[in-house]
Scaffold this active site. Structure first.
Site, mmCIF file in Angstrom:
data_model
loop_
_atom_site.group_PDB
_atom_site.id
_atom_site.type_symbol
_atom_site.label_atom_id
_atom_site.label_comp_id
_atom_site.label_asym_id
_atom_site.label_seq_id
_atom_site.Cartn_x
_atom_site.Cartn_y
_atom_site.Cartn_z
ATOM 1 N N ASP A 129 41.504 43.564 50.876
ATOM 2 C CA ASP A 129 41.217 43.485 50.670
ATOM 3 C C ASP A 129 39.610 43.899 50.905
ATOM 4 O OD1 ASP A 129 39.735 42.721 48.501
ATOM 5 O OD2 ASP A 129 39.851 40.423 48.749
ATOM 6 N N GLU A 189 43.314 45.549 48.087
ATOM 7 C CA GLU A 189 42.354 45.132 46.470
ATOM 8 C C GLU A 189 41.090 45.519 46.383
ATOM 9 O OE1 GLU A 189 43.050 40.919 46.226
ATOM 10 O OE2 GLU A 189 41.470 40.804 46.083
ATOM 11 N N LYS A 232 40.208 41.160 55.059
ATOM 12 C CA LYS A 232 38.838 41.616 54.268
ATOM 13 C C LYS A 232 38.508 43.382 55.122
ATOM 14 C CE LYS A 232 38.774 38.564 51.420
ATOM 15 N NZ LYS A 232 39.623 38.119 50.537
ATOM 16 N N ASP A 266 40.570 42.736 41.070
ATOM 17 C CA ASP A 266 39.738 41.425 41.638
ATOM 18 C C ASP A 266 38.435 41.356 40.943
ATOM 19 O OD1 ASP A 266 39.693 38.677 42.604
ATOM 20 O OD2 ASP A 266 39.245 39.044 44.411
ATOM 21 N N LYS A 293 40.218 34.749 39.125
ATOM 22 C CA LYS A 293 39.160 33.650 39.411
ATOM 23 C C LYS A 293 38.398 33.060 38.667
ATOM 24 C CE LYS A 293 37.998 34.890 44.244
ATOM 25 N NZ LYS A 293 38.737 36.199 44.857
HETATM 26 MG MG MG Z 1 39.003 39.419 46.218
#
Ligand code: MG
Length: 369
Positions: free
Chosen positions: A193, A218, A165, A241, A265
């Protein structure tokens, strides 16, 4: 077969270590999950779970799931859970939108479909594909040293694929990305991400300064439109995402050639019923998928691993086991982390079931009147 009773539990899920994402603007120390059991007149029961990773990550929150299940229960009781599309249409009629609320009910219906067929869930979602499902770690935001320390912990658990992240100020992010890229061993992979943290100008600056790294980046920006503006002037492979919520979003990102990878997801897109449609759109378009859930116990992770197991290589990119981050594991059976890899359980249904003692007293029970 008729759904005769819905029982709902809430469960506190403390994280092993505090977790920050999106450049540190979102911070988490515990999750709050909702677990459902759908019972039927034939004695079979199915399980589902919804955990939107706190209240700040998505336009979704644990209390919303609980209020939504209470709203949906009268529309679902009495239906045949094996008719998953019909159940979903009944939910859409009773409560438009709110897909993340429907995911837990939909998951329990699919568990019942598979249990009534005597098959593992993956085999009623299209069928098990060969090979194992690679896992990716989830590395919280931090300084380069903190990121490397977290990657070290993930490596010790077998992970060779990391979702790191990032997303703060551009110069610091360029340093983070270069340090992590250089730290990857042969065969190891890292995705950066951003979790929507960059403005378009920041994304363009950071990506054009790290184009030589050839890593997937991402969800760089908040909105899909911002993403497209960035996409037009950078060279990296990109992933979407949080911008993928509906089947319509999937059709649009394919038409716009907006990304090479999606994060699929299950909870965010509204459950396994819409997720498998999005899976098929992405397969047709040649888009690789991380198939996972937004959070939760081994129950929801196992359901997501079943869906991931139906995606053929090379489009099945990875999955994520949220429960590796938790201090509690109230579920018996299910998917495991086997040295950085997993596989859909071979038992019937999801192949994972909560331990009712660990769940405690239900929050609510809904029955046919
Ligand atoms: Mg993500």
């Amino acid at each position: 077969m008729r759904i005769t009773r819905i029982t709902m539990w809430g469960l506190d899920l403390p994280l092993k270590r505090p977790y920050s994402l999106s450049g540190g603007r979102l911070h988490f120390e515990r999750l709050d999950t909702t677990i459902l059991r759908l019972e039927t007149d034939e004695g079979l029961a199915g399980w589902g779970e919804g955990c939107p990773w706190g209240s700040t990550y998505l336009p979704a929150f644990p209390g919303g799931i609980r209020a939504g299940v209470a709203e949906l229960a009268p529309a679902v009781l009495g239906l045949d859970p094996r008719r998953t599309d019909a159940v979903y249409r009944a939910m859409d009629l009773a409560l438009p939108g709110h897909g993340y609320v429907k995911s837990a009910i939909d998951m329990a219906c699919w568990d019942l479909v598979a249990r009534s067929a005597g098959l593992p869930l993956c085999d009623v979602l299209g069928g098990r594909e060969d090979g194992r499902v690679r896992l990716h770690s989830s590395i919280p935001s931090g300084t380069p040293d903190e990121l490397l320390a977290e990657i070290g912990l993930a490596r010790a658990e077998g992970y060779t694929f990391h979702s790191a992240k990032v997303g703060a100020d551009v110069e610091a992010d360029i340093e983070r990305m270069r340090v992590l890229d250089a730290a990857m061993a042969p065969g190891e992979e890292v995705t950066f991400d951003v979790n929507r943290a960059w403005t378009p100008a920041e994304a363009i600056a950071a990506l054009n300064a790290t184009r030589d790294l050839h890593r997937v980046v991402e969800q760089p920006c908040q909105t899909y439109e911002q993403h497209l503006a960035v996409r037009a002037v950078v060279g990296q492979p990109l992933a979407l995402d949080e911008s993928l919520v509906t089947l319509g979003d999937a059709l649009r990102l394919v038409a716009d050639r907006a990304c090479e990878v999606v994060g699929l997801k299950v909870g965010r897109v509204g459950g396994l019923t819409p997720a498998r449609r999005i899976r098929d759109v992405c397969l047709e378009a040649g888009i690789r998928m991380n198939v996972e859930d937004t959070g939760g116990t081994r129950l929801s992770a196992s359901a997501a691993v079943h869906l991931a197991q139906t995606v053929p290589e090379p489009f099945r990119r990875a999955t994520w086991l949220c429960f590796d981050h938790l201090t509690v594991d109230p579920v018996v059976g299910g998917a495991v982390n086997d040295g950085g890899w997993s596989a859909a359980p071979s038992g019937v249904g999801i192949g994972a079931e909560p331990d009712e003692q660990a769940l405690g007293e239900p929050l609510a029970t809904f029955e046919e009147v």
